[in-house]
Design an enzyme around this catalytic site. Sequence first.
Site, PDB file in Angstrom:
ATOM      1  N   GLY A 209       0.836  -1.210   0.000  1.00 22.23           N
ATOM      2  CA  GLY A 209       0.000   0.000   0.000  1.00 22.23           C
ATOM      3  C   GLY A 209       0.859   1.244   0.000  1.00 22.23           C
ATOM      4  O   GLY A 209       2.041   1.194  -0.335  1.00 22.23           O
ATOM      5  N   ASN A 210       0.272   2.379   0.331  1.00 22.41           N
ATOM      6  CA  ASN A 210       1.042   3.626   0.433  1.00 22.41           C
ATOM      7  C   ASN A 210       0.373   4.535   1.458  1.00 22.41           C
ATOM      8  O   ASN A 210      -0.627   4.171   2.060  1.00 22.41           O
ATOM      9  CB  ASN A 210       1.181   4.293  -0.939  1.00 22.41           C
ATOM     10  CG  ASN A 210      -0.161   4.616  -1.543  1.00 22.41           C
ATOM     11  OD1 ASN A 210      -0.910   5.415  -0.997  1.00 22.41           O
ATOM     12  ND2 ASN A 210      -0.509   3.973  -2.654  1.00 22.41           N
ATOM     13  N   HIS A 211       0.926   5.731   1.634  1.00 22.61           N
ATOM     14  CA  HIS A 211       0.486   6.590   2.733  1.00 22.61           C
ATOM     15  C   HIS A 211      -0.698   7.492   2.406  1.00 22.61           C
ATOM     16  O   HIS A 211      -1.043   8.365   3.202  1.00 22.61           O
ATOM     17  CB  HIS A 211       1.656   7.478   3.195  1.00 22.61           C
ATOM     18  CG  HIS A 211       2.814   6.691   3.725  1.00 22.61           C
ATOM     19  ND1 HIS A 211       2.712   5.934   4.872  1.00 22.61           N
ATOM     20  CD2 HIS A 211       4.084   6.537   3.263  1.00 22.61           C
ATOM     21  CE1 HIS A 211       3.878   5.342   5.097  1.00 22.61           C
ATOM     22  NE2 HIS A 211       4.728   5.686   4.138  1.00 22.61           N
ATOM     23  N   SER A 212      -1.319   7.327   1.259  1.00 28.53           N
ATOM     24  CA  SER A 212      -2.436   8.224   0.927  1.00 28.53           C
ATOM     25  C   SER A 212      -3.590   8.025   1.910  1.00 28.53           C
ATOM     26  O   SER A 212      -3.948   6.896   2.257  1.00 28.53           O
ATOM     27  CB  SER A 212      -2.927   7.946  -0.506  1.00 28.53           C
ATOM     28  OG  SER A 212      -4.114   8.658  -0.739  1.00 28.53           O
ATOM     29  N   ALA A 277      -3.688   7.423  -5.133  1.00 32.76           N
ATOM     30  CA  ALA A 277      -2.306   6.944  -5.245  1.00 32.76           C
ATOM     31  C   ALA A 277      -2.391   5.446  -5.522  1.00 32.76           C
ATOM     32  O   ALA A 277      -2.543   4.633  -4.600  1.00 32.76           O
ATOM     33  CB  ALA A 277      -1.555   7.232  -3.957  1.00 32.76           C
TER      34      ALA A 277
END
Length: 407
Positions: A209-212, A277
């Site tokens: 995943g990512n930090h969005s 994102a």
Amino acid sequence: MIQLRGKKILLAISASIAAYKMPELVRQLIKAGAEVKIVMTPAAADFVSPLALSTVSKNEVLHTVHEANSWNNHVALGRWADVMLIAPCSANTLAKLANGLCDNLLCAVYLSATCPVLVAPAMDEDMWEHPTTKQNVARLVGFGNKIIPVGHGELASGLVGAGRLAELDEILAHLEAHFSTVPKLLSQCSALVTAGPTYEQIDPVRFIGNHSTGKMGIALAEVLAAQGATVTLVLGPTSERVTHPGVEVIHVASAEQMLLACSNVFPKMDIAIFAAAVADYRPENVAHEKIKKAGDTLELKLTKNPDILKTLAAQKSPNQVVVGFALETQNEEENARKKLKEKAADMIVLNSLRSPGAGFGHDTNMVSIFQNDGTVQELPLLSKTETAKAIVQTILTYRNARKMFKD
Ligand code: PMT
């Protein structure tokens, strides 16, 4: 909350644990300049104090059709109000309203009300999901009443699910939207927004995943809805909430799910903004069982995800406006221009992780908008809502210019 100034709001409270939140709602309505009168079912007084409610509303709280030798005029109350808000509306009260029962003051006022009625249900999930409740909700909608969607989360039973009273800011947003008379710039327009991260499954317990957080995309969706657009927000996993009633949210997890949800609605959209994102790669194979710790290293083979923006921009009709984002850490302008061209977007909104207060997670952003005619607009550090307003304004100007050019 300018729309609520001077408005007469009749709050009707039924017996639900969520009734304890009503003094705060009344306080906020009074602060916004509304006049509030309150009726409640006799059992609601077990959940919230009439004294607290009459103190914050500065009006007597009524709960019986007659007291001692006096009669509470339900017809007058129903005619006094600009809007009747039934919150929380228990399963029992919902059923009574749907079937015209009139055995307490709240129901009598509802039957007499000549004003619009907003209903905010609150109950346990099993009751909310019951076919009888669904039928009752459908009947109220059929009578022209507006239903404020229930929330999802911890319930009085201790279970987690659907049926919670909508959050107070959502109820206030519904009231505001009800009274909004401001001319809308996008009232004939439909818009798609993507927001949040995507989660690409590795095994049943892990993902890439990512930090969005989805804040930027949610702000865009709410600004578009505030301008009257019909908005579909395709939202990756996040704990952020959407409050504007004009935004329909489709929850997805992975890039493939996001593409599918977007593809289904894209052809009927006037504007599409891709602020999510999206993971560029996903594990080629998803393990069915949790991957066990073994050697010192673990290799994951990744395969390319579809590019949602590029795929849909390639299908766009001449009247559609497609806007992408670019999140960069170096060579920002060059990369933004490259994405504008390669993805065939009308605009790319660049934000850089090198700018303090910009990008993931913050309530602020600092962006530059690159248009396909070479124009670049640099915005200062602003709240994400103000950034969204500026982006939407640029899209409007772009659409109008294109229309004029065609005419
Ligand atoms: O959500 P927040 O915490 O508020 O943070 C906001 C944000 C930083 C996520 C947002 O402002 C932002 O920059 N979103 C785009 C992030 C991104 O993935 O950028 P990118 O440069 O990798 O992608 C370029 C564009 O292609 C984006 O519009 C993206 O949505 C789209 N894309 C990318 C990959 C892919 N497989 N499909 C896509 O549609």
